[in-house]
Design a protein around this motif. Structure first.
Motif, mmCIF file in Angstrom:
data_model
loop_
_atom_site.group_PDB
_atom_site.id
_atom_site.type_symbol
_atom_site.label_atom_id
_atom_site.label_comp_id
_atom_site.label_asym_id
_atom_site.label_seq_id
_atom_site.Cartn_x
_atom_site.Cartn_y
_atom_site.Cartn_z
ATOM 1 N N LEU A 157 37.261 62.467 -121.220
ATOM 2 C CA LEU A 157 37.727 62.008 -119.915
ATOM 3 C C LEU A 157 37.769 60.482 -119.861
ATOM 4 C CD1 LEU A 157 38.558 62.649 -117.027
ATOM 5 C CD2 LEU A 157 36.119 62.663 -116.398
ATOM 6 N N MET A 160 40.712 69.712 -120.924
ATOM 7 C CA MET A 160 40.557 68.272 -121.133
ATOM 8 C C MET A 160 40.981 67.881 -122.543
ATOM 9 S SD MET A 160 39.441 65.941 -118.963
ATOM 10 C CE MET A 160 38.192 66.799 -117.994
ATOM 11 N N THR A 192 39.266 73.214 -124.578
ATOM 12 C CA THR A 192 39.247 72.998 -123.130
ATOM 13 C C THR A 192 40.550 72.360 -122.660
ATOM 14 O OG1 THR A 192 38.288 70.809 -123.317
ATOM 15 C CG2 THR A 192 36.737 72.664 -123.221
ATOM 16 N N TYR A 230 44.171 65.602 -123.849
ATOM 17 C CA TYR A 230 43.959 64.478 -124.767
ATOM 18 C C TYR A 230 44.953 64.534 -125.930
ATOM 19 C CZ TYR A 230 41.783 61.549 -128.308
ATOM 20 O OH TYR A 230 41.552 60.596 -129.274
ATOM 21 N N LEU A 273 40.761 59.390 -121.930
ATOM 22 C CA LEU A 273 41.996 59.719 -121.220
ATOM 23 C C LEU A 273 42.252 58.735 -120.084
ATOM 24 C CD1 LEU A 273 42.157 63.617 -120.860
ATOM 25 C CD2 LEU A 273 43.837 62.124 -121.938
ATOM 26 N N PRO A 319 33.383 66.608 -122.723
ATOM 27 C CA PRO A 319 34.272 66.279 -121.592
ATOM 28 C C PRO A 319 34.128 64.840 -121.140
ATOM 29 C CG PRO A 319 33.137 68.369 -121.234
ATOM 30 C CD PRO A 319 32.479 67.738 -122.431
#
Length: 309
Positions: free
Chosen positions: A64, A4, A2, A8, A67, A60
């Motif tokens: 997230l 995301m 993904t 990362y 991150l 995710p």
């Protein structure tokens, strides 16, 4: 993968690369403590990043969260916070007596007139000065990094400077040459820079930055200092970075001696050149030949800011 997860990986790799650069720079600059701490940080961050990647299962939400945490810490680390203003000390209203400076006071040997006269009027300084005076000098036997041959070479350099103190001043040429201020500024700057200096500035000579009395050096101790010059010419010479970073070992002192000699040669040559044009000029060089305080003059000449040291 993904988007995301890709962000990362890129973020983690970038932070790891920054830590690696910090390690390499610290090793090159011989900053062992910084290198060790940066290595610990890199290993810890790498292990944490791998653990998050392995156990997130490409979630995710987890990625997230991590991150956002990384971005927040990165922003807090790099973004400036608050305002920075240079220290101010106000306008001086009296001249400093060079006899009061620590360099002068440490030269007052017990049993001499200088010692007895000074501490008769400044008894409160004695408790501070006596222990310092008993410490071995860095170029004397007993000093932590003393080396006879290197100390002798350094002393030889300082002796060369001492021999130049007889040439710092003199009578100007009676046949004064007219000089345009702008042209003279260009001439002086070029003269200094061509001889190896790195920067130069010119400022009005504030009388408050002239010592009131001689405290050390070849001139008569305690004599009032009279200097009626209108301008101060200030320049810098760069010291070798790695020699300075070896402080307090002798390479720092060797480099200091070399640059003092270079600065003295430039100063004396410039003063002689100015006097040859019919104007009064004095070089202020090492070996205790200063009549002025250099740091505030350097600041007013645009070469930096006054610090706490």
């Amino acid at each position: 993968m993904t988007i995301m997860a890709f962000l990362y990986l890129i973020t983690s790799a970038s932070i790891a690369l920054l830590l690696l650069v910090l390690i390499v720079s610290s090793i090159r600059e011989k900053r062992s403590r910084a290198a060790v701490l940066a290595t610990i940080a890199l290993v810890s961050f790498a292990l944490l990043s791998i653990a998050v990647w392995m156990y997130s299962n490409d979630s995710p939400t987890i990625i997230l969260t991590v991150l956002c945490t990384l971005y927040i810490f990165t922003a807090l680390f790099f973004l400036p916070v608050g305002s920075i203003s240079p220290p101010t000390s106000g306008e001086p209203n009296k001249r400093v007596d060079e006899r009061e400076t620590m360099f002068a006071r440490l030269d007052y040997k017990p049993g001499t007139d200088k010692h007895d006269n000074y501490y008769a009027t400044h008894p409160d300084h004695k408790a501070t000065d006596d222990p310092l005076r008993k410490l071995p000098g860095i170029l004397k036997p007993g000093g932590r990094f003393y080396n006879k041959e290197r100390a002798q070479r350094i002393n030889n350099t300082f002796n060369k400077i001492a021999a130049m103190t007889t040439s710092v001043d003199g009578l100007p040429n009676p046949d004064m040459q007219p000089a345009d201020p702008n042209e003279m500024t260009v001439f002086v700057s070029k003269f200094i820079l061509e001889r190896g200096a790195d920067d130069v500035g010119i400022t009005l000579l504030n009388q408050m930055y002239i010592y009131s009395h001689v405290g050390r050096g070849p001139e008569e101790y305690g004599a009032p200092i009279v200097n009626n010059h209108n301008f101060a010419i200030v320049f810098t010479v760069e010291m070798d970075y790695f020699s300075v970073e070896s402080s307090p070992d002798l390479p720092t002192v060797e480099e200091t001696a070399r640059r003092y000699l270079q600065a003295a040669e430039i100063s004396v040559a410039l003063a002689q050149e100015i006097r040859s044009k019919g104007y009064s000029a004095r070089a202020h060089i090492s070996d205790s030949n200063y009549q002025v305080m250099l740091p505030p003059l350097a600041q007013e000449a645009g070469l930096g800011e006054l610090g706490r040291m």
